[in-house]
Design a protein around this motif. Structure first.
Motif, mmCIF file in Angstrom:
data_model
loop_
_atom_site.group_PDB
_atom_site.id
_atom_site.type_symbol
_atom_site.label_atom_id
_atom_site.label_comp_id
_atom_site.label_asym_id
_atom_site.label_seq_id
_atom_site.Cartn_x
_atom_site.Cartn_y
_atom_site.Cartn_z
ATOM 1 N N ILE A 183 43.601 61.747 50.839
ATOM 2 C CA ILE A 183 43.004 60.678 51.654
ATOM 3 C C ILE A 183 42.092 59.810 50.795
ATOM 4 N N PHE A 184 41.285 60.436 49.961
ATOM 5 C CA PHE A 184 40.425 59.665 49.058
ATOM 6 C C PHE A 184 41.266 58.815 48.107
ATOM 7 N N GLU A 185 42.322 59.398 47.563
ATOM 8 C CA GLU A 185 43.182 58.645 46.649
ATOM 9 C C GLU A 185 43.786 57.424 47.322
ATOM 10 N N VAL A 186 44.327 57.620 48.525
ATOM 11 C CA VAL A 186 45.036 56.546 49.216
ATOM 12 C C VAL A 186 44.064 55.450 49.654
ATOM 13 N N ILE A 187 42.991 55.843 50.329
ATOM 14 C CA ILE A 187 42.080 54.844 50.898
ATOM 15 C C ILE A 187 41.270 54.140 49.805
ATOM 16 N N ILE A 188 40.534 54.914 49.012
ATOM 17 C CA ILE A 188 39.654 54.308 48.021
ATOM 18 C C ILE A 188 40.453 53.747 46.845
ATOM 19 N N GLY A 189 41.407 54.529 46.338
ATOM 20 C CA GLY A 189 42.157 54.092 45.163
ATOM 21 C C GLY A 189 42.949 52.820 45.405
ATOM 22 N N ILE A 190 43.711 52.784 46.511
ATOM 23 C CA ILE A 190 44.525 51.595 46.791
ATOM 24 C C ILE A 190 43.638 50.403 47.142
ATOM 25 N N ALA A 191 42.558 50.642 47.898
ATOM 26 C CA ALA A 191 41.659 49.537 48.264
ATOM 27 C C ALA A 191 41.039 48.898 47.017
ATOM 28 N N PHE A 192 40.502 49.719 46.122
ATOM 29 C CA PHE A 192 39.924 49.174 44.885
ATOM 30 C C PHE A 192 40.991 48.519 44.019
ATOM 31 N N GLY A 193 42.193 49.089 44.018
ATOM 32 C CA GLY A 193 43.265 48.507 43.221
ATOM 33 C C GLY A 193 43.672 47.131 43.722
ATOM 34 N N VAL A 194 43.738 46.959 45.041
ATOM 35 C CA VAL A 194 44.082 45.648 45.607
ATOM 36 C C VAL A 194 42.987 44.628 45.312
ATOM 37 N N ILE A 195 41.727 45.047 45.490
ATOM 38 C CA ILE A 195 40.604 44.125 45.250
ATOM 39 C C ILE A 195 40.586 43.655 43.803
ATOM 40 N N THR A 196 40.722 44.585 42.870
ATOM 41 C CA THR A 196 40.678 44.212 41.455
ATOM 42 C C THR A 196 41.938 43.474 41.019
ATOM 43 N N GLY A 197 43.091 43.818 41.604
ATOM 44 C CA GLY A 197 44.326 43.120 41.257
ATOM 45 C C GLY A 197 44.319 41.667 41.681
ATOM 46 N N LEU A 198 43.696 41.393 42.838
ATOM 47 C CA LEU A 198 43.605 40.015 43.313
ATOM 48 C C LEU A 198 42.518 39.225 42.591
ATOM 49 N N ARG A 199 41.587 39.940 41.960
ATOM 50 C CA ARG A 199 40.476 39.285 41.240
ATOM 51 C C ARG A 199 40.491 39.673 39.763
ATOM 52 N N ARG A 200 41.664 39.679 39.179
ATOM 53 C CA ARG A 200 41.814 40.107 37.792
ATOM 54 C C ARG A 200 41.011 39.203 36.853
ATOM 55 N N GLY A 201 40.230 39.825 35.964
ATOM 56 C CA GLY A 201 39.433 39.082 35.015
ATOM 57 C C GLY A 201 38.055 38.718 35.499
ATOM 58 N N ARG A 202 37.765 38.984 36.753
ATOM 59 C CA ARG A 202 36.450 38.659 37.303
ATOM 60 C C ARG A 202 35.503 39.845 37.125
ATOM 61 N N PRO A 203 34.198 39.640 37.367
ATOM 62 C CA PRO A 203 33.236 40.738 37.153
ATOM 63 C C PRO A 203 33.558 42.006 37.926
ATOM 64 N N VAL A 204 34.029 41.868 39.190
ATOM 65 C CA VAL A 204 34.335 43.068 39.974
ATOM 66 C C VAL A 204 35.486 43.839 39.341
#
Length: 307
Positions: free
Chosen positions: A106-127
């Motif tokens: 559950i931690f992998e799916v919720i936190i991992g995928i959520a952070f991956g989507v956020i960083t993938g959409l904001r690639r190269g930014r501070p986050v």
């Protein structure tokens, strides 16, 4: 689809036999289990011979393996050297580790995928840089260090949790151990999702959906995320068996009597029946998880069809 499932199930048979044979041979070269039964003092020859006959250790290894596999297909995984049935040990250990694995997934799916989507959409930014740095730190730090620090700070120093999990191991007591167990895998899921999202957001189907005026949320969830999850699902599927079998460190730290604890006890005491029995079940878990992952590919990507 039905023929594909049947073909995969048939392919599992030689894989299962080969994996269990390799495990059986490796366990039998760990040392003399009879010597472990006698403790620090060596067994006298008569006692050692009797114990070997009782547990079938006086037979050739290939004959021991055939006898063991014949018993496995009848649901008998043998008897531990302390007289307990291995199936009884499984009955008490696997439910605990399954609950721990569910929390970790559950931690992998919720936190991992959520952070991956956020960083993938904001690639190269501070986050993106911050999350990449944090995941690299998590991957670099050994699990036993993370677990001991979490136990010391949250359990001993601040008193927010119990330092050790109770024998019943309810879900609420497995939250922190599950997070510790999932920490490294969670970091990998985040990085995999980020890379896949960043690559697929430049694909033609995303540009087409954007040109058609579809809402941004629908483009991300329905098109971008769905097609980007194939490598992530592959990793999570194979990670299920790894979490169940690799929880030795986490279970030792938090005093969880699950699969990892029983494997550790079996290895220390050279109890081959326990080790082979538990690992045999874990092989089945790996095979079933891989089959489910392959079937999920067709759900995530309609272009994939199995004949």
């Amino acid at each position: 689809m039905g023929r594909y499932v049947i073909r995969r199930l048939l392919q599992m048979i030689p894989v299962f036999i080969g994996a269990t044979l390799l495990i059986f041979l490796m366990v039998n070269v760990m040392g003399d289990p009879v010597a472990g039964l006698c403790g620090d003092r060596a067994c006298d020859p008569a006692t050692a011979a009797q114990l070997r006959r009782e547990f079938g250790l006086d037979k050739p290894v290939w004959q021991q393996y055939l006898t063991y596999m014949g018993n496995v297909f009848t649901g008998d995984f043998g008897t531990a050297f302390n007289g307990q049935k291995v199936t009884d040990l499984m009955g008490s250990a696997f439910p605990v580790t399954i609950r721990l694995t569910i929390v970790a997934i559950i931690f992998e799916v919720i936190i991992g995928i959520a952070f991956g989507v956020i960083t993938g959409l904001r690639r190269g930014r501070p986050v993106d840089s911050t999350v990449l740095l944090l995941t690299l730190i998590v991957i670099s730090v050994p699990t036993f260090v993370t677990g001991l620090l979490a136990q010391l700070l949250l359990g001993v120093k601040w008193g927010l949790i119990k330092p050790a999990v109770s024998p019943e191991a309810p879900f609420n007591e497995l939250i922190l151990p599950g997070l510790v167990l999932a920490s490294v895998s969670l970091a990998y899921v985040t990085r995999l999702t980020r890379t896949s999202i960043a690559e697929n957001r430049r694909a033609d189907y995303v540009r087409t959906a954007t040109a058609k005026g579809l809402p941004r949320r629908r483009i991300i969830i329905r098109h971008l995320l769905r097609n980007s999850l194939i490598p992530v699902v592959t990793f999570i599927g194979t990670d299920i068996g790894a979490l169940m079998g690799g929880a030795i460190v986490t279970e030792r730290i938090f005093n969880i009597h699950g699969v990892g604890y029983q494997l550790y006890q079996g290895i220390v005491r050279q109890n081959s029946q326990t080790v082979v029995g538990f690992v045999t079940v874990l092989v089945i878990v790996f095979l079933v998880a891989n089959l489910i992952v392959d079937l999920l590919y067709a759900v995530l990507d309609p272009r994939i069809r199995y004949a």
